[in-house]
Enzyme design. Structure first.
Site, mmCIF file in Angstrom:
data_model
loop_
_atom_site.group_PDB
_atom_site.id
_atom_site.type_symbol
_atom_site.label_atom_id
_atom_site.label_comp_id
_atom_site.label_asym_id
_atom_site.label_seq_id
_atom_site.Cartn_x
_atom_site.Cartn_y
_atom_site.Cartn_z
ATOM 1 N N HIS A 13 79.821 32.419 46.869
ATOM 2 C CA HIS A 13 79.076 33.491 47.531
ATOM 3 C C HIS A 13 79.662 33.742 48.913
ATOM 4 C CE1 HIS A 13 75.922 33.220 44.460
ATOM 5 N NE2 HIS A 13 76.187 31.935 44.501
ATOM 6 N N LEU A 30 71.352 33.700 42.520
ATOM 7 C CA LEU A 30 70.915 32.306 42.599
ATOM 8 C C LEU A 30 69.547 32.121 41.943
ATOM 9 C CD1 LEU A 30 72.196 31.674 46.197
ATOM 10 C CD2 LEU A 30 72.945 30.406 44.198
ATOM 11 N N VAL A 32 72.660 40.484 47.118
ATOM 12 C CA VAL A 32 73.075 40.327 45.722
ATOM 13 C C VAL A 32 73.066 38.853 45.329
ATOM 14 C CG1 VAL A 32 74.947 40.690 44.063
ATOM 15 C CG2 VAL A 32 74.411 42.470 45.738
ATOM 16 N N CYS A 33 73.585 37.997 46.216
ATOM 17 C CA CYS A 33 73.626 36.567 45.942
ATOM 18 C C CYS A 33 72.229 35.989 45.754
ATOM 19 C CB CYS A 33 74.327 35.827 47.072
ATOM 20 S SG CYS A 33 76.037 36.317 47.321
ATOM 21 N N THR A 34 71.265 36.488 46.512
ATOM 22 C CA THR A 34 69.887 36.020 46.385
ATOM 23 C C THR A 34 69.378 36.232 44.968
ATOM 24 O OG1 THR A 34 69.454 36.429 48.734
ATOM 25 C CG2 THR A 34 67.540 36.332 47.275
#
Length: 212
Positions: A37, A49, A44-46
């Protein structure tokens, strides 16, 4: 140097949201999905994950561990995990590497300066129990990954490692498979594929999934 399919991936020791991790020891004899990330507190990463946390039972069923990476420190990760749990209605149940010195990012060629300055790009690696790289996919920062596809690839790799088949376009677990072209002896074909097969062309032979 870029990792290529079939390469033995390098070992490393790095801090994480769950303490220090020696990669080879942590991986053991499991498959591993390692995904990077650009930074903590990125939108977007949230979502990614959170989705991986929800899918973790599916990875567990396949004997696969999941390991995320971000270039921020472990304390930052812990705060971000709180946000992920809140906004994605889940509980992050796997470690996030704290790659502050970019040691792992450099080892795995996750820094693409022309794309994201000096931050890690959105890469995913599938690594087998022998520590061999079996898949790598790099996404642009603006595009979230499809982790259902990652599960599909693990299913394919585990199937094709054990039977002389390949998986065709859009295959999913339970669908018909392709018999590898190198297998030609009729008696061997009968023995290996007792459910039979359909010869579409001499080089294109479809058979029910052998382990179903």
């Amino acid at each position: 140097m870029a990792l290529r399919l079939g390469d033995t991936v390098p070992n490393f020791t790095q801090n994480s949201s769950e303490g220090e991790i020696n990669f080879y020891e942590w991986a053991g004899d499991s498959w591993v999905v390692l995904f990077s990330h650009p930074a903590d507190y990125t939108p977007v990463c949230t979502t990614e994950l959170g989705t991986v946390a929800k899918l973790k039972p599916e990875f567990d069923k396949r004997g696969a561990k999941v390991l995320a990476l971000s270039v921020d420190d472990a304390e930052s990760h812990k705060g971000w995990i709180g946000d992920i749990n809140e906004t994605q209605s889940t509980t992050v149940n796997y470690p996030i590497l704290a790659d502050v010195d970019k040691k792992v990012s450099d080892l795995y060629d996750m820094i693409h300066p022309n794309s994201l300055n000096n931050l890690t790009i959105r890469t995913v690696f599938i690594i087998d129990p022998e520590k061999k790289l079996r898949l790598s996919i790099t996404y642009p920062a603006s595009t979230g990954r499809n982790f259902e596809e990652i599960l599909r690839v693990i299913d394919s790799l585990q199937l094709t490692d054990n039977y002389q088949v390949a998986t065709p376009v859009n295959w999913k677990d339970g669908d018909d498979c392709v018999i590898v072209p190198s297998l030609k002896d009729p008696e061997e074909l009968k023995q290996k594929f007792p459910k039979g097969y359909t010869e579409v062309k001499s080089y294109l032979r479809m058979t029910p999934q052998p382990n179903k």
